[in-house]
Design an enzyme around this catalytic site. Structure first.
Site, PDB file in Angstrom:
ATOM      1  N   ASN A 101       0.818  -1.210   0.000  1.00  0.00           N
ATOM      2  CA  ASN A 101       0.000   0.000   0.000  1.00  0.00           C
ATOM      3  C   ASN A 101       0.852   1.260   0.000  1.00  0.00           C
ATOM      4  O   ASN A 101       0.543   2.241  -0.697  1.00  0.00           O
ATOM      5  CB  ASN A 101      -0.930   0.005   1.217  1.00  0.00           C
ATOM      6  N   TYR A 147       8.068 -12.512  11.602  1.00  0.00           N
ATOM      7  CA  TYR A 147       8.732 -11.213  11.555  1.00  0.00           C
ATOM      8  C   TYR A 147       9.851 -11.204  10.514  1.00  0.00           C
ATOM      9  O   TYR A 147       9.921 -10.320   9.659  1.00  0.00           O
ATOM     10  CB  TYR A 147       9.292 -10.872  12.930  1.00  0.00           C
ATOM     11  N   LYS A 151       9.841  -9.040   6.850  1.00  0.00           N
ATOM     12  CA  LYS A 151      10.846  -8.041   6.508  1.00  0.00           C
ATOM     13  C   LYS A 151      11.600  -8.410   5.230  1.00  0.00           C
ATOM     14  O   LYS A 151      11.939  -7.536   4.421  1.00  0.00           O
ATOM     15  CB  LYS A 151      11.819  -7.874   7.673  1.00  0.00           C
ATOM     16  N   TYR A 161       9.655  -2.609  -6.934  1.00  0.00           N
ATOM     17  CA  TYR A 161       9.113  -1.297  -7.321  1.00  0.00           C
ATOM     18  C   TYR A 161      10.220  -0.359  -7.792  1.00  0.00           C
ATOM     19  O   TYR A 161      10.033   0.438  -8.715  1.00  0.00           O
ATOM     20  CB  TYR A 161       8.351  -0.669  -6.149  1.00  0.00           C
ATOM     21  N   ARG A 188      12.120  -7.096  24.864  1.00  0.00           N
ATOM     22  CA  ARG A 188      13.467  -6.977  24.328  1.00  0.00           C
ATOM     23  C   ARG A 188      14.477  -6.885  25.464  1.00  0.00           C
ATOM     24  O   ARG A 188      14.136  -6.564  26.602  1.00  0.00           O
ATOM     25  CB  ARG A 188      13.561  -5.778  23.391  1.00  0.00           C
TER      26      ARG A 188
END
Length: 329
Positions: A101, A147, A151, A161, A188
């Site tokens: 998006n 995750y 990524k 793109y 974390r």
């Protein structure tokens, strides 16, 4: 006219510091966050600023921003294991649908897009330290894969793109970053250890403590991101601090710094948790003239002072309802 920048994940730790930096540099800032892990208190000080506006929106859905946009920084994603293991589907969606998006928005606005990638794309590395040419060692179907693979896909789509549409894109691979506005209980290493120190609990180390991390203070990270955005380099760039330390030694540092007397206790290492993590920042030095300036002792003191001041508020979560007048849906 002032340049206008859209920052997604703006109410999060890094996103909020980026909002501060771009306001300071004289940009008009459009902040966007669905608040699934972000917190409005991180940016509430910016609400009165005439060059700041906030939208409560999930970028996994269609993104519309009226008017010109010169730059987009895509930082919307859960970043701690506690978060992305709890909301795995949303994590995958924001890395895939959300990135798609925002790439579409960047194309429509003729804007430059910088995406926040991560050292986790290297997985549990077989190369040490990790430079940008290393492809990684990732378990695609393990619990952390939601995750890591989000990524990695994000990087692939961004480069597609860039190559196919000629879109101006930048990719920052962020290594462990810390500082004020981290959530005290986000799982974390640094907030976990400091939270335990504040509560007088024993420090919990997963594994035998020999695994390593390299911690970068947030001001250094933001400076590297800012320079990368304004550079003419489109391939991924590591931004992190190469000063490596074992988790066991780091736990002892925290106990010494806080003046507490907890013990270090050991628990089983989670599946696929990386055993080594250290960035090779040769590329950032060469093309951005960047390297970290804040040492761990200084940065940790600033971070601990922040946690001490917010510990009560963090343990008793603040209500966002007072800020609803600033939210545009």
């Amino acid at each position: 006219m002032k340049k206008r920048v859209l920052i997604t994940g703006a109410a999060g730790f890094l996103g909020s510091h980026l909002c501060d930096r771009f306001i300071k540099e004289g940009y008009r800032v459009v902040a966007m966050d669905n608040l699934i892990t972000g917190d409005l208190k991180n940016i509430e000080h910016l609400f009165p600023h005439e060059d700041f506006e906030f939208y409560n929106h999930d970028v996994s859905n269609y993104v519309h921003v009226a008017g010109d946009v010169d730059y987009i920084l895509h930082f919307a994603s859960p970043a701690s294991p506690i978060d992305y293991l709890k909301i795995p589907i949303q994590t995958l969606k924001v890395g895939s649908l959300g990135t798609h998006n925002l790439l579409g928005l960047a194309k429509a606005k003729n804007a430059r897009l910088l995406i926040a990638s991560t050292s986790e794309i290297y997985g549990d590395p077989l190369v040490h330290p990790q430079d940008e040419s290393y492809y990684g060692n990732v378990n695609t179907i393990g619990p952390r894969g939601v995750y890591d693979e989000a990524k990695r896909f994000q990087e692939s789509m961004t480069m597609a793109y860039h190559r196919f549409h000629g879109l101006e894109t930048r990719i920052v691979r962020i290594f462990n970053t810390y500082g004020p506005r981290m959530r005290l209980n986000d799982g974390r290493v640094i907030p976990a250890f400091m939270g335990q120190a504040l509560r007088g609990e024993d420090i919990t180390v997963f594994g035998d403590g020999s695994q390593t991390r390299s911690f970068c203070y947030v001001d250094d990270q933001v400076e590297g991101i800012y320079r990368l955005l304004l550079s003419d380099y489109s391939d991924p760039v590591n931004i992190g601090n190469p000063n490596e330390i074992t988790i066991g030694d780091f736990a002892e540092e925290i106990i010494s710094m806080t003046g507490t007397d907890q013990k270090v206790v050991y628990r089983d290492l989670p599946q696929d948790d990386p055993l080594k993590r250290r960035p090779d920042i040769s590329l950032a030095k060469k093309i951005l003239d960047w390297e970290p300036k804040v040492g761990r002792e200084e940065g940790m003191k600033l971070t601990y002072d922040y946690f001490k001041s917010l510990s009560t508020a963090e343990l008793n979560k603040r209500d966002h309802k007072d800020f609803t007048k600033h939210i545009r849906r």
